[in-house]
Design a protein around this motif. Sequence first.
Motif, PDB file in Angstrom:
ATOM      1  N   THR A  81       7.995  10.889  -9.684  1.00  0.00           N
ATOM      2  CA  THR A  81       7.207   9.707  -9.301  1.00  0.00           C
ATOM      3  C   THR A  81       6.219   9.288 -10.381  1.00  0.00           C
ATOM      4  N   ARG A 207      15.578   8.169  -2.890  1.00  0.00           N
ATOM      5  CA  ARG A 207      15.747   6.961  -3.695  1.00  0.00           C
ATOM      6  C   ARG A 207      14.408   6.284  -3.921  1.00  0.00           C
ATOM      7  N   GLY A 208      13.548   6.352  -2.917  1.00  0.00           N
ATOM      8  CA  GLY A 208      12.212   5.796  -3.087  1.00  0.00           C
ATOM      9  C   GLY A 208      11.402   6.550  -4.127  1.00  0.00           C
ATOM     10  N   TYR A 210      12.590   7.974  -6.850  1.00  0.00           N
ATOM     11  CA  TYR A 210      13.029   7.486  -8.157  1.00  0.00           C
ATOM     12  C   TYR A 210      12.490   6.090  -8.433  1.00  0.00           C
ATOM     13  N   GLU A 211      12.493   5.231  -7.418  1.00  0.00           N
ATOM     14  CA  GLU A 211      11.997   3.867  -7.606  1.00  0.00           C
ATOM     15  C   GLU A 211      10.516   3.864  -7.973  1.00  0.00           C
ATOM     16  N   LEU A 214      10.162   4.751 -11.617  1.00  0.00           N
ATOM     17  CA  LEU A 214      10.565   3.684 -12.533  1.00  0.00           C
ATOM     18  C   LEU A 214       9.547   2.554 -12.542  1.00  0.00           C
ATOM     19  N   ASN A 215       9.069   2.171 -11.358  1.00  0.00           N
ATOM     20  CA  ASN A 215       8.073   1.095 -11.270  1.00  0.00           C
ATOM     21  C   ASN A 215       7.513   1.103  -9.862  1.00  0.00           C
ATOM     22  N   ASP A 216       6.321   1.650  -9.711  1.00  0.00           N
ATOM     23  CA  ASP A 216       5.775   1.790  -8.359  1.00  0.00           C
ATOM     24  C   ASP A 216       5.458   0.445  -7.715  1.00  0.00           C
ATOM     25  N   ALA A 219       8.723  -0.871  -6.511  1.00  0.00           N
ATOM     26  CA  ALA A 219       9.121  -0.072  -5.352  1.00  0.00           C
ATOM     27  C   ALA A 219       8.390  -0.536  -4.100  1.00  0.00           C
ATOM     28  N   THR A 222       9.991  -3.579  -2.687  1.00  0.00           N
ATOM     29  CA  THR A 222      11.317  -3.358  -2.101  1.00  0.00           C
ATOM     30  C   THR A 222      11.233  -2.594  -0.784  1.00  0.00           C
ATOM     31  N   VAL A 224       9.318   0.369  -0.195  1.00  0.00           N
ATOM     32  CA  VAL A 224       8.957   1.781  -0.283  1.00  0.00           C
ATOM     33  C   VAL A 224       7.465   1.932  -0.026  1.00  0.00           C
ATOM     34  N   GLY A 281      10.849   8.791 -12.995  1.00  0.00           N
ATOM     35  CA  GLY A 281      12.056   8.018 -12.779  1.00  0.00           C
ATOM     36  C   GLY A 281      13.352   8.713 -13.115  1.00  0.00           C
TER      37      GLY A 281
END
Length: 359
Positions: A81, A207-208, A210-211, A214-216, A219, A222, A224, A281
Motif C-alpha cells: 500500500t 485488489r484494493g 494493490y490499487e 499504485l495510486n491511493d 483507488a 474507484t 476502495v 503497488g
Amino acid sequence: MSTATQAPAAPTRTYADYSAPLWKRLLLTRETAVIALTVAVFVYATLNVENFDGPLTVKFLLQDIAPILLIALPMTLIIITGEIDLSVASIMGLSSVLLGVFHDSGMSIPAAAALALLAGLACGALNGFLVAYVGLPSLAVTIGTLALFRGIAVGLLGTTAITQFTDTWADLATDTIGETRIPLVMIPFAVLAIAFTVLLHFSTFGRGVYEIGLNDEAAHFTGVDVARTKFILFVLSGVVSAFAGIYFTLRYGSARGDNATGYELQVIAAVLLGGVSIFGGRGRLHGVLAGVVLIGVISSALRLESVTVNVTNIIVGLLLVASVVLPSVLGWAGSRLPRKASADPAGPRPDKDAATAGV
C-alpha cells in the motif's frame, strides 16, 4: 449512385494481446529469481558448510525464522500500500513482557497470551488510526510508536527477566510435528500464510491493496475505502507481531523488554528482497517467504562457519540495499535500450479510414 465504403471494424483486443507470454510472466520475475537463489544457496550450504545438513539444522532454522515469517505476512500488504510499520519488533517485546508479567502474577499461559494479543491489537489500532484517519506518515508514526512500545516494555520489567513458564507450553514452542524436523509453529504459520494469500491475491480487498499502492487517490474514486483498508492492515500487523512475541518468549523461556530488538529490519529486508516494491503497488507473498528463508539460510550457514553477527548484519544490509536499488537500475537500463518500432496498437482508426474512403 455512389455507395459509401464502410470502415473495417477494429479488431477485438484482449489482455493477452498486450501481455508477455505465460512462461515469461511465471519464470522471468523477481519472485522466481529469489526462489532460485534460495535453492542455490541452500544446496551450496548443504554441500560446503560443515554440519549444515545435520538432523537439527532444519528444525533450528525454521524456529529462528518463524517470527520473521509470521510478521512478513501483514508487512507485505502494508508495504504494497506504500506504507511501512517499524514498530513490529517493539510490539513483540511488549507482548513478551506482558505474557511474563501476567503469568508471573498467577494467570495461565492461555489467559496471559490472550491479553498480550489484545495489547498487540491495541498497538496496531493506534498505528492504523494515526496513519489512516489522522493522515500522518507511517514512517514517522511507527518510529515514534517503536520507541513508545519499547519504552513501556522496558519500563514494566527494567533490566530483569521472567524465566518461569509452564513446561508444557514451553515444550510446545520447541516441539516438532511427529517424527519430522518441522516445528509445530509452522502449523499456525501455514494457516496464516494461506489466509493472507487468499486475502491478497484472491479477494477484492487484495485488489484494493494493490490499487492503493499504485495510486491511493485513484483507488478512493474507484470505491476502495483507503482509510479502512490501511487501518485493518496495521491492526493485523499488531496482532501477528504479538503472536510472534509470545512464541519468541516461550521458545527461549525468557520475557525481557529488549526481546526481538532489531527484528523489524530483518522483516523489511526479507519483504523487499522478496520482490515487494518499496514504492508500493507490487509484490507477491511467495517471493517474500522465499526472501525470509534466503536470509535465514545465509545467517545459519555463516553462524556455523563462526562468522560474527556483525558480518552477518552487513551482508543482510547489502541485500536490502541491492533489493531496493537493483529494480531502479534495471528499469533505467531497460529504458536506454533501443526499442523496435511497432504498428499502431490501437488497430485501424475508423475516423481516419472514413475520412480517406471514397464516397
